[in-house]
Design an enzyme around this catalytic site. Structure first.
Site, PDB file in Angstrom:
ATOM      1  N   HIS A  40     -38.246   6.087 -10.429  1.00 60.15           N
ATOM      2  CA  HIS A  40     -39.476   6.797 -10.052  1.00 60.15           C
ATOM      3  C   HIS A  40     -39.158   8.043  -9.237  1.00 60.15           C
ATOM      4  CE1 HIS A  40     -39.106   5.271  -5.927  1.00 60.15           C
ATOM      5  NE2 HIS A  40     -38.992   4.038  -6.412  1.00 60.15           N
ATOM      6  N   CYS A  48     -34.784   0.190  -6.523  1.00 60.38           N
ATOM      7  CA  CYS A  48     -35.200   1.193  -7.501  1.00 60.38           C
ATOM      8  C   CYS A  48     -34.322   2.437  -7.425  1.00 60.38           C
ATOM      9  CB  CYS A  48     -36.661   1.577  -7.265  1.00 60.38           C
ATOM     10  SG  CYS A  48     -37.831   0.262  -7.667  1.00 60.38           S
TER      11      CYS A  48
END
Length: 279
Positions: free
Chosen positions: A238, A254
């Site tokens: 992201h 992440c």
């Protein structure tokens, strides 16, 4: 990545050499002084292996979803492989997935998971069956019998180098982009091995720059190391507005991307694309 330094792409070509054993039916026949002619012998027709029969799947089998890890499937035999995976499997309807060709059905795979269309990468083929990477579990492979699905071409690979904190995008074997990123911390590392892009989802919070995230099939290796609100989530790629994070191992697992780079991935990476997380 060490393998990306210097040359951008190395291609190995294989040559198959077949030699006839002395005294075999293909032995040379003397045709004159110093001259030999090879007697051609027709190759034996290959024996086709029978396709293992798929046992009926009980209707009570669990359906693979976003939240629960499918159980009973074998480990990926080559989780750190960096070879290109060029085919994805797209179900036409709900499919039973087995632990081996002709083995035991363990779960169903639907056409979508949490609204994301399902395309799982085919990492192996055996006797008509397709071995695929599974969603919501790390480094596991399931087997799908012939029928009820179609293939989709996959031309993209993402490499996440944890030691260099860098994501590199290859398209058809050529570098398409490379960026310094942030990855998981020592306590909450980014799961290693090969996984794939399940799809995209919205984000909430200005730090994400208003961009969607690419959800991966991988989940935290140690859920207990995370805050309770994050334990059931997936690893994702992201955007991240704070550039001071890049080049560091500080996330909850992440991969945090520069905003322009994240937009490029959203524009170009289809579901099913394999992500190789290496160190």
């Amino acid at each position: 990545m060490a393998w990306l330094r210097g040359t951008r792409l190395a291609v190995l070509s294989g040559v198959l050499v077949v030699a006839a054993a002395a005294g075999s039916a293909a032995a040379a026949k003397k045709d004159g002084p110093g001259l030999f002619a090879v007697r051609q012998v027709p190759a034996a027709a290959p024996t086709a292996e029978p396709v293992p029969v798929a046992a009926p799947a009980p209707k009570t089998l669990p359906v693979m979803d976003y939240w629960d890890s499918p159980r009973g499937f074998p480990r990926d035999p080559d989780p750190m492989s960096t070879r290109a995976v060029t085919e994805g499997l797209r179900p036409r309807h709900r499919l039973a997935v087995y632990d081996t060709p002709g083995g035991k059905p363990r779960a169903f795979l639907g056409r979508s998971i949490s609204g994301m269309p399902v395309t799982v990468p085919i990492v192996e083929r055996r006797q008509g069956w397709a071995g695929v990477l599974l969603p919501s579990v790390n480094r596991r492979v399931g087997w799908v019998p012939p029928g009820g699905w179609e293939t989709r071409r996959l031309g993209d690979q993402l490499f996440v180098d944890l030691s260099e904190r860098r994501l590199t995008w290859l398209r058809d074997g050529r570098e398409h982009g490379s960026w310094e990123v942030a990855v998981g911390s020592r306590r909450t590392p980014t799961p290693q091995g090969r996984t794939y892009v399940m799809g995209r989802t919205i984000t909430s919070g200005s730090v994400y720059g208003g961009l969607d995230a690419l959800v991966l099939g991988a989940v935290p290796d140690d859920r207990d190391a995370l805050a309770a609100s994050l334990r059931d989530g997936h690893t994702a790629i992201h955007g991240w507005r704070d550039r001071s994070a890049f080049g560091r191992s500080i996330s909850n697992g992440c991969v945090r991307m520069p905003l322009k780079a994240q937009q490029a991935l959203l524009d170009g990476i289809p579901e099913g694309s394999v992500v190789h997380v290496v160190e």
